[in-house]
Motif scaffolding. Structure first.
Motif, PDB file in Angstrom:
ATOM      1  N   ASP A  28       0.825  -1.207   0.000  1.00  0.00           N
ATOM      2  CA  ASP A  28       0.000   0.000   0.000  1.00  0.00           C
ATOM      3  C   ASP A  28       0.860   1.258   0.000  1.00  0.00           C
ATOM      4  OD1 ASP A  28      -2.438  -1.301  -0.094  1.00  0.00           O
ATOM      5  OD2 ASP A  28      -2.745  -1.280   2.076  1.00  0.00           O
ATOM      6  N   ARG A  29       1.888   1.257   0.836  1.00  0.00           N
ATOM      7  CA  ARG A  29       2.772   2.431   0.919  1.00  0.00           C
ATOM      8  C   ARG A  29       3.429   2.711  -0.429  1.00  0.00           C
ATOM      9  NH1 ARG A  29       8.359   3.336   2.389  1.00  0.00           N
ATOM     10  NH2 ARG A  29       8.580   5.312   3.512  1.00  0.00           N
ATOM     11  N   GLN A  30       3.876   1.670  -1.086  1.00  0.00           N
ATOM     12  CA  GLN A  30       4.530   1.839  -2.383  1.00  0.00           C
ATOM     13  C   GLN A  30       3.587   2.459  -3.411  1.00  0.00           C
ATOM     14  OE1 GLN A  30       7.659   1.397  -3.403  1.00  0.00           O
ATOM     15  NE2 GLN A  30       8.354   0.815  -1.365  1.00  0.00           N
ATOM     16  N   ILE A  31       2.382   1.938  -3.474  1.00  0.00           N
ATOM     17  CA  ILE A  31       1.430   2.429  -4.475  1.00  0.00           C
ATOM     18  C   ILE A  31       1.009   3.864  -4.150  1.00  0.00           C
ATOM     19  CG2 ILE A  31      -0.857   2.071  -5.483  1.00  0.00           C
ATOM     20  CD1 ILE A  31      -0.423  -0.965  -4.954  1.00  0.00           C
ATOM     21  N   SER A  35       4.927   4.413  -6.806  1.00  0.00           N
ATOM     22  CA  SER A  35       5.567   3.321  -7.539  1.00  0.00           C
ATOM     23  C   SER A  35       4.640   2.847  -8.654  1.00  0.00           C
ATOM     24  CB  SER A  35       5.909   2.166  -6.601  1.00  0.00           C
ATOM     25  OG  SER A  35       6.863   2.575  -5.644  1.00  0.00           O
ATOM     26  N   SER A  36       5.215   2.565  -9.821  1.00  0.00           N
ATOM     27  CA  SER A  36       4.400   2.282 -11.006  1.00  0.00           C
ATOM     28  C   SER A  36       4.171   0.789 -11.250  1.00  0.00           C
ATOM     29  CB  SER A  36       5.044   2.904 -12.242  1.00  0.00           C
ATOM     30  OG  SER A  36       6.369   2.441 -12.399  1.00  0.00           O
ATOM     31  N   ALA A  37       4.885  -0.061 -10.558  1.00  0.00           N
ATOM     32  CA  ALA A  37       4.716  -1.518 -10.610  1.00  0.00           C
ATOM     33  C   ALA A  37       5.452  -2.082  -9.411  1.00  0.00           C
ATOM     34  CB  ALA A  37       5.253  -2.101 -11.911  1.00  0.00           C
ATOM     35  N   ASN A 209      12.365   0.946  -2.090  1.00  0.00           N
ATOM     36  CA  ASN A 209      11.742   0.344  -0.909  1.00  0.00           C
ATOM     37  C   ASN A 209      11.618   1.348   0.224  1.00  0.00           C
ATOM     38  OD1 ASN A 209      11.261  -2.768  -0.965  1.00  0.00           O
ATOM     39  ND2 ASN A 209      13.183  -2.492  -2.084  1.00  0.00           N
ATOM     40  N   VAL A 210      12.649   2.162   0.403  1.00  0.00           N
ATOM     41  CA  VAL A 210      12.683   3.094   1.532  1.00  0.00           C
ATOM     42  C   VAL A 210      12.345   4.521   1.120  1.00  0.00           C
ATOM     43  CG1 VAL A 210      15.158   3.677   1.379  1.00  0.00           C
ATOM     44  CG2 VAL A 210      14.011   3.695   3.604  1.00  0.00           C
ATOM     45  N   CYS A 215      11.954   8.360  -5.438  1.00  0.00           N
ATOM     46  CA  CYS A 215      12.313   7.590  -6.633  1.00  0.00           C
ATOM     47  C   CYS A 215      11.275   7.768  -7.737  1.00  0.00           C
ATOM     48  CB  CYS A 215      12.488   6.116  -6.288  1.00  0.00           C
ATOM     49  SG  CYS A 215      13.970   5.770  -5.301  1.00  0.00           S
ATOM     50  N   ALA A 216      10.000   7.819  -7.363  1.00  0.00           N
ATOM     51  CA  ALA A 216       8.946   8.025  -8.345  1.00  0.00           C
ATOM     52  C   ALA A 216       9.053   9.417  -8.967  1.00  0.00           C
ATOM     53  CB  ALA A 216       7.580   7.833  -7.704  1.00  0.00           C
ATOM     54  N   GLU A 217       9.345  10.420  -8.154  1.00  0.00           N
ATOM     55  CA  GLU A 217       9.493  11.785  -8.672  1.00  0.00           C
ATOM     56  C   GLU A 217      10.721  11.907  -9.568  1.00  0.00           C
ATOM     57  OE1 GLU A 217       9.459  14.040  -5.073  1.00  0.00           O
ATOM     58  OE2 GLU A 217       7.268  14.101  -4.951  1.00  0.00           O
ATOM     59  N   PHE A 218      11.780  11.216  -9.216  1.00  0.00           N
ATOM     60  CA  PHE A 218      12.973  11.179 -10.071  1.00  0.00           C
ATOM     61  C   PHE A 218      12.641  10.595 -11.438  1.00  0.00           C
ATOM     62  CE2 PHE A 218      16.233   8.151 -11.576  1.00  0.00           C
ATOM     63  CZ  PHE A 218      17.189   9.053 -12.027  1.00  0.00           C
TER      64      PHE A 218
END
Length: 293
Positions: A28-31, A35-37, A209-210, A215-218
């Motif tokens: 849930d946190r990742q989505i 995160s795209s996948a 992960n952390v 990372c998504a914005e990058f």
């Protein structure tokens, strides 16, 4: 087919067992943070320490918790061709959208053997496969000519590659051999900026992960062609990318997550062990530099 920031998910354990509630919260946190996948049961997920039953239970839980919000790419490699084929079938049965597959490790097949391995897997594959080329772990390198041969023979099966060779020129070489629509994902966080500039479309990431939001914005900045903005993220995250491998992975990333996510278990399965004090210090410093602590 796949792009952006794609975490190679850790598998949380408590007292030696899969910590399902922690894992569901992680999904849930990742989505929620962009995160795209998701990639369950890869190297970072300690798949090498799991039974087949446990492996695909984790994949199924990931699929259930993702609820179709993002694709799930299940780790499915083996150095036994028959097992690799069975793993792809099991990934499909667990609900995965695709499989991630290394070439046979330890056996050290020739380039012809690598092609024949993937040719055999393709015969029964009912979901797409992302190749995973990581010679540092497998001691087997899918050469660009062989990759082009695999993709040309089975373009609907082999849709992309997680390239962890660290050889940036491969992006251009594979683009020429496999075509511009072949999905190239970096397997190394620290070189993802250059990888994307050369034609890559994302990263299967440990750091995400952390730091999923960063990372998504990058990756979003890279996709928009805003490499000046992407460079600011690169500078902010670079020490963290490096710190993730200051000891045997996934020790440092699990430690980092335990520092950032309240109550997250840093437990590892043997033969992986707790990172050294020096590694922990490097992780702490990097988390602070990234603004995560």
């Amino acid at each position: 087919m796949f792009s952006g920031s794609i975490p190679a998910l850790v598998t949380p354990f408590r007292n030696g067992y899969f910590a399902e509630s922690d894992f569901r919260a992680l999904v849930d946190r990742q989505i929620e943070q962009g995160s795209s996948a998701l990639v369950p049961c890869g190297t970072t997920g300690e798949a090498a320490t799991m039974s087949a039953e446990e492996h695909f239970h984790v994949v199924k839980v990931c699929v259930e918790q993702a609820k179709g919000r993002v694709p799930v790419i299940a780790g499915a490699g083996s150095n036994d061709t028959a097992v690799a084929s069975a793993n792809v079938r099991a990934a499909k049965e667990a609900g995965a959208d695709a499989a991630l597959m290394v070439p046979p490790y330890y056996n050290r097949p020739s380039q012809e053997g690598i092609f024949r391995h993937f040719e055999a897997v393709a015969q029964s594959a009912e979901i797409p496969i992302v190749l995973y080329n990581v010679p540092g772990r497998t001691v087997t390198d899918i050469q660009p000519v062989t990759m082009a041969r695999i993709v040309t023979a089975f373009p609907k099966v082999f849709v992309g590659v997680k390239d962890a060779t660290g050889i940036l020129g491969r992006v251009s070489e594979q683009r020429a051999g496999c075509g511009p629509d072949f999905c190239q994902l970096s397997g190394n966080d620290e070189t993802a900026l250059a990888f994307n500039a050369m034609g890559g479309v994302g990263c299967i990431s440990v750091t995400a992960n952390v730091a999923p939001k960063l990372c998504a914005e990058f990756q979003a900045a890279c996709a928009a062609g805003d490499y000046a903005r992407a460079l600011t993220y690169q500078d902010r995250l670079y020490a963290l990318h490096v710190a993730m491998f200051t000891d045997a992975s996934p020790g440092p990333i699990k430690y980092a997550m335990s520092r950032v996510i309240d109550g997250f278990p840093a437990e590892l399965r043997l033969p992986m062990t707790e990172p050294s004090d020096a590694s922990k210090a490097a992780v702490d410093a990097a988390l602070k530099a990234a603004g995560l602590l």
